[in-house]
Scaffold this motif. Structure first.
Motif, PDB file in Angstrom:
ATOM      1  N   LEU A   1       0.825  -1.214   0.000  1.00  0.00           N
ATOM      2  CA  LEU A   1       0.000   0.000   0.000  1.00  0.00           C
ATOM      3  C   LEU A   1       0.857   1.262   0.000  1.00  0.00           C
ATOM      4  O   LEU A   1       0.357   2.349  -0.251  1.00  0.00           O
ATOM      5  CB  LEU A   1      -0.957  -0.002   1.196  1.00  0.00           C
ATOM      6  CG  LEU A   1      -1.976  -1.157   1.164  1.00  0.00           C
ATOM      7  CD1 LEU A   1      -2.811  -1.175   2.434  1.00  0.00           C
ATOM      8  CD2 LEU A   1      -2.874  -1.053  -0.060  1.00  0.00           C
ATOM      9  N   ALA A   2       2.163   1.096   0.299  1.00  0.00           N
ATOM     10  CA  ALA A   2       3.044   2.263   0.308  1.00  0.00           C
ATOM     11  C   ALA A   2       3.689   2.521  -1.051  1.00  0.00           C
ATOM     12  O   ALA A   2       4.558   3.369  -1.175  1.00  0.00           O
ATOM     13  CB  ALA A   2       4.129   2.070   1.368  1.00  0.00           C
ATOM     14  N   SER A   3       3.282   1.764  -2.085  1.00  0.00           N
ATOM     15  CA  SER A   3       3.903   1.940  -3.401  1.00  0.00           C
ATOM     16  C   SER A   3       3.685   3.353  -3.915  1.00  0.00           C
ATOM     17  O   SER A   3       2.544   3.826  -4.000  1.00  0.00           O
ATOM     18  CB  SER A   3       3.307   0.941  -4.399  1.00  0.00           C
ATOM     19  OG  SER A   3       3.426  -0.375  -3.920  1.00  0.00           O
ATOM     20  N   SER A   4       4.797   4.006  -4.290  1.00  0.00           N
ATOM     21  CA  SER A   4       4.693   5.371  -4.797  1.00  0.00           C
ATOM     22  C   SER A   4       4.676   5.339  -6.321  1.00  0.00           C
ATOM     23  O   SER A   4       4.909   4.294  -6.930  1.00  0.00           O
ATOM     24  CB  SER A   4       5.893   6.185  -4.326  1.00  0.00           C
ATOM     25  OG  SER A   4       7.072   5.647  -4.914  1.00  0.00           O
ATOM     26  N   ASN A   5       4.397   6.520  -6.927  1.00  0.00           N
ATOM     27  CA  ASN A   5       4.447   6.585  -8.386  1.00  0.00           C
ATOM     28  C   ASN A   5       5.807   6.187  -8.919  1.00  0.00           C
ATOM     29  O   ASN A   5       5.924   5.538  -9.949  1.00  0.00           O
ATOM     30  CB  ASN A   5       4.108   8.004  -8.852  1.00  0.00           C
ATOM     31  CG  ASN A   5       2.604   8.232  -8.841  1.00  0.00           C
ATOM     32  OD1 ASN A   5       1.846   7.279  -9.016  1.00  0.00           O
ATOM     33  ND2 ASN A   5       2.198   9.470  -8.615  1.00  0.00           N
ATOM     34  N   GLN A   6       6.834   6.594  -8.164  1.00  0.00           N
ATOM     35  CA  GLN A   6       8.189   6.278  -8.605  1.00  0.00           C
ATOM     36  C   GLN A   6       8.420   4.771  -8.552  1.00  0.00           C
ATOM     37  O   GLN A   6       9.044   4.190  -9.457  1.00  0.00           O
ATOM     38  CB  GLN A   6       9.191   7.004  -7.716  1.00  0.00           C
ATOM     39  CG  GLN A   6      10.554   7.138  -8.372  1.00  0.00           C
ATOM     40  CD  GLN A   6      11.660   7.250  -7.338  1.00  0.00           C
ATOM     41  OE1 GLN A   6      11.411   7.586  -6.180  1.00  0.00           O
ATOM     42  NE2 GLN A   6      12.882   6.951  -7.745  1.00  0.00           N
ATOM     43  N   ASP A   7       7.900   4.116  -7.499  1.00  0.00           N
ATOM     44  CA  ASP A   7       8.003   2.666  -7.406  1.00  0.00           C
ATOM     45  C   ASP A   7       7.377   1.990  -8.620  1.00  0.00           C
ATOM     46  O   ASP A   7       7.929   1.049  -9.203  1.00  0.00           O
ATOM     47  CB  ASP A   7       7.273   2.144  -6.151  1.00  0.00           C
ATOM     48  CG  ASP A   7       8.009   2.519  -4.874  1.00  0.00           C
ATOM     49  OD1 ASP A   7       9.221   2.781  -4.960  1.00  0.00           O
ATOM     50  OD2 ASP A   7       7.365   2.539  -3.802  1.00  0.00           O
ATOM     51  N   ILE A   8       6.192   2.503  -9.003  1.00  0.00           N
ATOM     52  CA  ILE A   8       5.476   1.918 -10.134  1.00  0.00           C
ATOM     53  C   ILE A   8       6.292   2.062 -11.419  1.00  0.00           C
ATOM     54  O   ILE A   8       6.413   1.122 -12.200  1.00  0.00           O
ATOM     55  CB  ILE A   8       4.099   2.602 -10.329  1.00  0.00           C
ATOM     56  CG1 ILE A   8       3.272   2.493  -9.051  1.00  0.00           C
ATOM     57  CG2 ILE A   8       3.368   2.013 -11.521  1.00  0.00           C
ATOM     58  CD1 ILE A   8       2.560   1.212  -8.858  1.00  0.00           C
TER      59      ILE A   8
END
Lengths: 265, 261
Positions: free
Chosen positions: A120-127
């Motif tokens: 749930l902590a996935s950021s746009n950058q992670d994606i």
């Protein structure tokens, strides 16, 4: 639906696609313990990253690849049996990581997030990172597909036919290491290798060709991610474990279905 | 000579201080079947592995004619039941294989009816023929077989060797094979090497056949048609410590004096 849930869903689906594609080889080559070792040892990357002030993304990736390559080199020497070697490496690296963390003053680390994932902590950058890595890994796998399958079936036969066995298996090992390194943040160091294995093992009951097993195990993985996130949304269960439980549930159903089919035929 | 496919000269191999191969030499020409026989632990598979480059020998040289394409049939191929693979998939895994040649080679080894079967569902004889097809699809000049009749029933063994002989006549490739099935193999071979770390004796099947030990073995096998393979052939040492066969027949003592190094 909230943005962060969509991002989490997207991240989960990408990891499921990666794990589906590589997981079939982990099952065929009996590398389950190898996956565990790389993922457990990768926690060393987390503590090194925090201690040295580097992005944990990079340090985890570096440690995962380093451990994987170290295992290839040590396995070639064959002084110690494989599973013994894996056990030594996994837990030494894990312990070292915990010791380093405890010695680093003034650092708070959410160990649970690394062990069980924090989708749930996935950021746009992670994606973005996940997207790019997924594309690269799938392309690389496409290139080594035939020789990798050939040496999975029989290494000596592949070698005599002129396959560069060392090169192909090293590339594959690196692909696994990268997948684990980026999957850890989403699904957790303790759970990532089960996402490699369970969908692939479940897919075996439905297919009769290697390439179909890849696609079906991707689909099963995606399904497990969706089911796990749904249950986590409605019942407030931890997401990583819910995803793995969903995958196990699918596996169990197919296992029972297959047992019935075999006993009837 | 131009039709020499490959030759091994004075190959010696030790693993962990234990001598596995001692000064072994052999030559294979196209259209020729060379068979290696010998007791368990004689180094037969090691010799093939050295030849194939799967294992490195400490001493000796290996000559291969340029661009030599080798078809290989390994001793043990166990395919994980989790790997869904049809016979056609398996054969096409061969490097440089093509769909065009698939029907040709499977017809050659009488396996056309097996193409869509899962590879794990084959009988021993069927599986060996499929391995042969995978070797043939690359159009090899040399076929290397490590106990090709393993796990095949007696009738199947005879058929397999007949098939092999037919294919050699047809395609004129050379064959190097390790075998336990003396009675079936001997007649088909051009040259038989008896290996027990060193080459005890070598020659045409007739030469070997005249060897009293082999005569005994041969008649036993033929009278009973199925027999446990016992390899009584052994050697003695002369005063210099050289290894010599008990009876001087065929090519004795590694073609003489080689053991002096």
């Amino acid at each position: 639906m909230d943005d962060f849930i969509l991002r989490a869903l997207f991240a989960g689906i990408l990891v499921a696609i990666l794990c589906g594609a590589l997981g079939v080889f982990v099952v065929w080559r009996r590398m389950a313990y190898f996956g565990d070792t790389v993922s457990h040892a990768s926690l060393l990357g987390v503590s090194l990253g925090i201690t040295l002030g580097i992005t944990t993304h990079l340090s985890v990736l570096a440690v995962a690849i380093g451990i994987a390559l170290l295992m290839i080199v040590l396995q070639a020497k064959q002084r110690v049996s494989n599973d013994t070697l894996l056990g030594i490496l996994a837990h030494s690296a894990l312990s070292l990581s915990l010791v380093i963390i405890s010695l680093t003053k003034g650092v708070q680390i959410n160990l649970e997030a690394w062990l069980f994932g924090d989708i749930l902590a996935s950021s746009n950058q992670d994606i973005m990172t996940l997207c790019i890595t997924t594309v690269i890994i799938l392309i690389a796998l496409r290139f080594i597909w035939k020789p990798l399958l050939s040496l999975t079936v029989n290494e000596n036969l592949a070698r005599v036919e002129g396959v560069n066995v060392t090169l192909v298996s090293s590339i594959f090992t690196i692909l696994i290491a990268v997948t684990i390194a980026i999957g850890i943040k989403v699904i957790g160091a303790l759970l990532i290798s089960s996402l490699l294995i369970i969908p692939a093992a479940a897919a075996r009951y439905l297919v009769c060709s290697p390439i179909r097993m890849v696609f079906v195990s991707m689909v099963i993985g995606i399904f497990a991610v969706c089911a796990g996130m749904t249950s986590s949304f409605f019942f407030d269960t931890p997401t990583g474990p819910a995803i793995i439980l969903s995958a196990s549930f699918i596996f169990s159903l197919l296992f029972i279905y297959n047992s019935f089919k075999e006993s009837n035929s | 000579m131009s039709n020499i496919l490959t030759s091994l000269e004075n190959i010696s191999l030790s693993i962990a201080g234990k001598k596995i191969l001692d000064n072994v030499s052999l030559t294979i020409k196209s259209g020729q079947i060379v068979t290696i026989i010998g007791p368990n632990g004689a180094g037969k598979t090691s010799l093939l592995n050295v030849f194939l480059g799967l294992q490195k020998a400490q001493e000796g040289t290996i000559f291969r004619s340029p661009h030599l394409c080798i078809g290989y049939i390994p001793q043990q191929v166990a395919i994980d039941p989790h790997l869904p693979l049809t016979v056609a998939d398996f054969i096409l895994l061969a490097k440089d294989s093509s769909h065009e040649r698939l029907s040709q080679v499977t017809a050659d080894v009488v396996a056309s009816h097996l193409l869509e079967k899962p590879i794990q569902a084959l009988s021993g004889g069927e599986f060996q023929r499929v391995l042969l097809a995978r070797a043939l699809i690359r159009q090899p000049q040399l076929l290397v077989l490590d106990e090709p009749a393993q796990g095949v029933d007696v009738n199947g063994q005879a058929q397999l060797y007949q098939l092999l002989e037919k294919l050699v006549k047809q395609h004129q490739f050379g064959v190097l094979m390790v075998s336990h099935d003396l009675h079936l193999v001997m007649a088909k071979s051009d040259q038989v090497l008896c290996l027990n770390q060193h080459i005890c004796c070598s020659g045409s099947p007739e030469d070997i056949n005249q060897h009293p030990e082999y005569r005994k073995l041969f008649s036993t096998i033929e009278s009973e048609s199925i027999s446990v393979y016992t390899h009584n052939h052994d050697h003695q040492h002369n005063l210099d410590g050289d290894i010599c066969p008990l009876i001087q027949q065929g090519k004795a003592c590694g073609t003489g004096g080689q053991h002096h190094g």
